[in-house]
Motif scaffolding. Sequence first.
Motif, PDB file in Angstrom:
ATOM      1  N   GLU A 297      19.531   5.780  52.788  1.00  0.00           N
ATOM      2  CA  GLU A 297      20.528   5.688  53.859  1.00  0.00           C
ATOM      3  C   GLU A 297      20.312   6.759  54.929  1.00  0.00           C
ATOM      4  OE1 GLU A 297      24.335   5.695  51.869  1.00  0.00           O
ATOM      5  OE2 GLU A 297      23.783   3.826  50.846  1.00  0.00           O
ATOM      6  N   LYS A 298      19.817   7.932  54.490  1.00  0.00           N
ATOM      7  CA  LYS A 298      19.544   9.006  55.456  1.00  0.00           C
ATOM      8  C   LYS A 298      18.208   8.811  56.167  1.00  0.00           C
ATOM      9  CE  LYS A 298      22.156  12.572  52.969  1.00  0.00           C
ATOM     10  NZ  LYS A 298      22.006  13.506  51.841  1.00  0.00           N
TER      11      LYS A 298
ATOM     12  N   ASP B 194      19.448   5.582  46.782  1.00  0.00           N
ATOM     13  CA  ASP B 194      20.147   4.909  47.887  1.00  0.00           C
ATOM     14  C   ASP B 194      20.590   5.906  48.950  1.00  0.00           C
ATOM     15  OD1 ASP B 194      19.768   2.399  46.896  1.00  0.00           O
ATOM     16  OD2 ASP B 194      21.780   2.167  46.044  1.00  0.00           O
ATOM     17  N   GLU B 195      21.075   7.084  48.521  1.00  0.00           N
ATOM     18  CA  GLU B 195      21.497   8.102  49.490  1.00  0.00           C
ATOM     19  C   GLU B 195      20.334   8.546  50.373  1.00  0.00           C
ATOM     20  OE1 GLU B 195      25.030  10.116  46.705  1.00  0.00           O
ATOM     21  OE2 GLU B 195      23.179  11.238  47.130  1.00  0.00           O
TER      22      GLU B 195
END
Lengths: 448, 448
Positions: free
Chosen positions: A145-146, A141-142
């Motif tokens: 998101e980036k 997810d990180e």
Amino acid sequence: MQHILIIGAGKSSTALINYLLEHSEKEQWTITIAEKDLALANNKIQGQKNAKAVFFDVFDAELLNELVGASDLVISMLPASLHIHVARKCAELKKHFLTASYTTEEIQALHGQFNNAGKLMIMEMGLDPGIDHMSAMKVLDELKEKGYELTGFETFTGGLVAEESVGDNPWKYKFTWNPRNVVLAGQGTCKFIQEGRFKYIPYHKLFRRTEQIYIPDHGYFEGYANRDSLAYIDVYNLRGIKTLYRGTLRRPGYCAAWDAFIQLGATDDSYEMENVSNMTHRQFINSFLSYNPNDSVELKLAHYLNLDLDSAIMFKLRWLGMFEDEPIDLRTGTPAQILEHILKKKWTLNPEDKDMIVMWHKFNYIAEGQPKQLESSMVAMGDDELNTAMSKTVGLPLAISAKLILQEKIKLTGIHVPIEKEIYEPVLKELTNAGLTFVEREVEPTFY
Amino acid sequence: MQHILIIGAGKSSTALINYLLEHSEKEQWTITIAEKDLALANNKIQGQKNAKAVFFDVFDAELLNELVGASDLVISMLPASLHIHVARKCAELKKHFLTASYTTEEIQALHGQFNNAGKLMIMEMGLDPGIDHMSAMKVLDELKEKGYELTGFETFTGGLVAEESVGDNPWKYKFTWNPRNVVLAGQGTCKFIQEGRFKYIPYHKLFRRTEQIYIPDHGYFEGYANRDSLAYIDVYNLRGIKTLYRGTLRRPGYCAAWDAFIQLGATDDSYEMENVSNMTHRQFINSFLSYNPNDSVELKLAHYLNLDLDSAIMFKLRWLGMFEDEPIDLRTGTPAQILEHILKKKWTLNPEDKDMIVMWHKFNYIAEGQPKQLESSMVAMGDDELNTAMSKTVGLPLAISAKLILQEKIKLTGIHVPIEKEIYEPVLKELTNAGLTFVEREVEPTFY
């Protein structure tokens, strides 16, 4: 007062029960431990006042109705096939329900009922599946998101014996979990995707196609592929990913030696052997070798598998007593059952032994046009015979999520596996506090 | 006039139909050939006056009733699973019934009915099973009558292409029978008994544990073990025998090369591969090898299977076109289905090709305290595309036994496989007249 029902007080329930007992006063919980073996359950409670043990039989419908009815949240540590009985009762009586087992279609069919009841059921909330889902989804997810593009994801977990408890055991392995699953591991065809190509490994080659994995402060491990990695494309929502590989970790040298059993046919569980009651370890091995009264079993095996007589693999087999004329001491059995029985003689944990859980993820992605590689790993050590790493890593995710649900910090309804941020974020945070920490490091990407 | 009903006029029925037509005038038979494909059936009859072709559907109960009712003896060449429908009707209407397929429990249950009706049903009356039973029992009974002690029995059969039709094919093999069975041959665990010890060979080792077999005037063959030899202890009434081994014959070099497909996992029939419609031969092989964009498929395979790049096995794979970027031309498939499809491109018989059947038995026994060894072999050659060795060896035992039953020279009733002297003695005699001759020779016993 809120009421928690824990079904099953076996070896893997220790950390779960301890955590809930510790928090029971502050959180105003009462806890019932339902278990066939009442002494075992009472032993886990150790006289704590908010808890009680009751006799349990999953097929006693009246009892199940009564116990589930009296609770707000139910955690089942039963064998996986029995969860469905409890799940149906929880759906009917509108209770939250948690297990550490793989979800099934039968269980998924209850989603609407849990949803309508405003209750949450979490499956796969242990170690593997469980912590692997949560720790992977956090990074996935990180990266998303980036705005980075994920190209590859590999994930390996292993239940091992701690280095300090290895002793003279050249396998550096003992059974820390269901021995039968260890003996049968990998049977069937293994499927995965590598750089966009679908790849298949038959069982008889699986333990010779290992990956070498380095974990800082712990050294090298080796990993063999789990059966079907392709199914995880959907679980992790990774359609279009170029590489996806799930596997199991062992210490270096284990897999090549284990392969000797596979090559012989000694892990076959499909037929009963003849004359088991009179069989010795040596005769068991000899059953898989050609008849020749002039050659030793050792030489026949070494030649058959193309091993040097003084090789590390031959030594590992000798250390297990495979060439001894020691009676097996079983009356009947498949090759796999007999092998398990022989292995237990040497691979059973001593009371002072400590176990160890190792989990490792590798993420390959493209950030600003550059290939990148992130590795994330967790190593958990057992404290003693009762408080094993296995019990902590399976039990704490269940215990923590139970607390978060009762505190209404997790408000999801229906049936879920822990890939949602609402679940994994607070649970991972508490796991870190409990010492189950993931270490992340950026490394130079490896290419093929 | 006696009436014979033959159900099925496929490739393997040619010799059966020809034999019965040839004898029909002298024996006063009329013959009905029941077949879905009427043109095929009429083609086999070639205008002979005692025979007619009728349309047939095994699931048309009325038609089955009518056809069986009008006949004295029925021969079914249907797929094995369909015999039971015909067998039940024959039992009900009191008709003799013959097939070349393995008997089943379902069929054995009709024994009493056939017996009470005074009718005979013979199962396993083809080549293998069939001629193997008869030729083995003849020697086994002879040895027993002489009071000799049988210590070992090995029996191998192979359907091959004739030496003269091998051409440049380095496998010296083409499909002469069901290709699917050839691709799946040996899957499961192989069990046999050798010098009193039970022995087990897993599938992934089976084609590397071959026996070398010499047949006078025909040279060397190699044999791999069939799945379960132990079941034959009871069939041949050989309880207490020290060695029992059944197998399949190929020409030397076939098995080690076939093992390459097994090692890769290319004979797996348990899962559907991905992206089959776009796959080439080369990609099919590459699916089973590690990903590495810098290494060739040839090198990866040679390294994986520990082969020299210029080895005979690599040449055999190259000859099949396994490394070509030729489209497979299938939309879906398991590895086994895809492999079969590729192999058919090179292993299909040409119209001018001749096939060949080889059967070999080895009997070890003690005569007057001395170990002895008797070998018995039969080699049958096909004449042409229609009159194949397979059609002769499957069809003639059926045809001859049909004649002997109608002549009342075989008077047994109930359900039998051809291990009784009353059956095998006259049938083997007639087979010899038809050129299917066993050559026996005493050789020096081989020891381990």
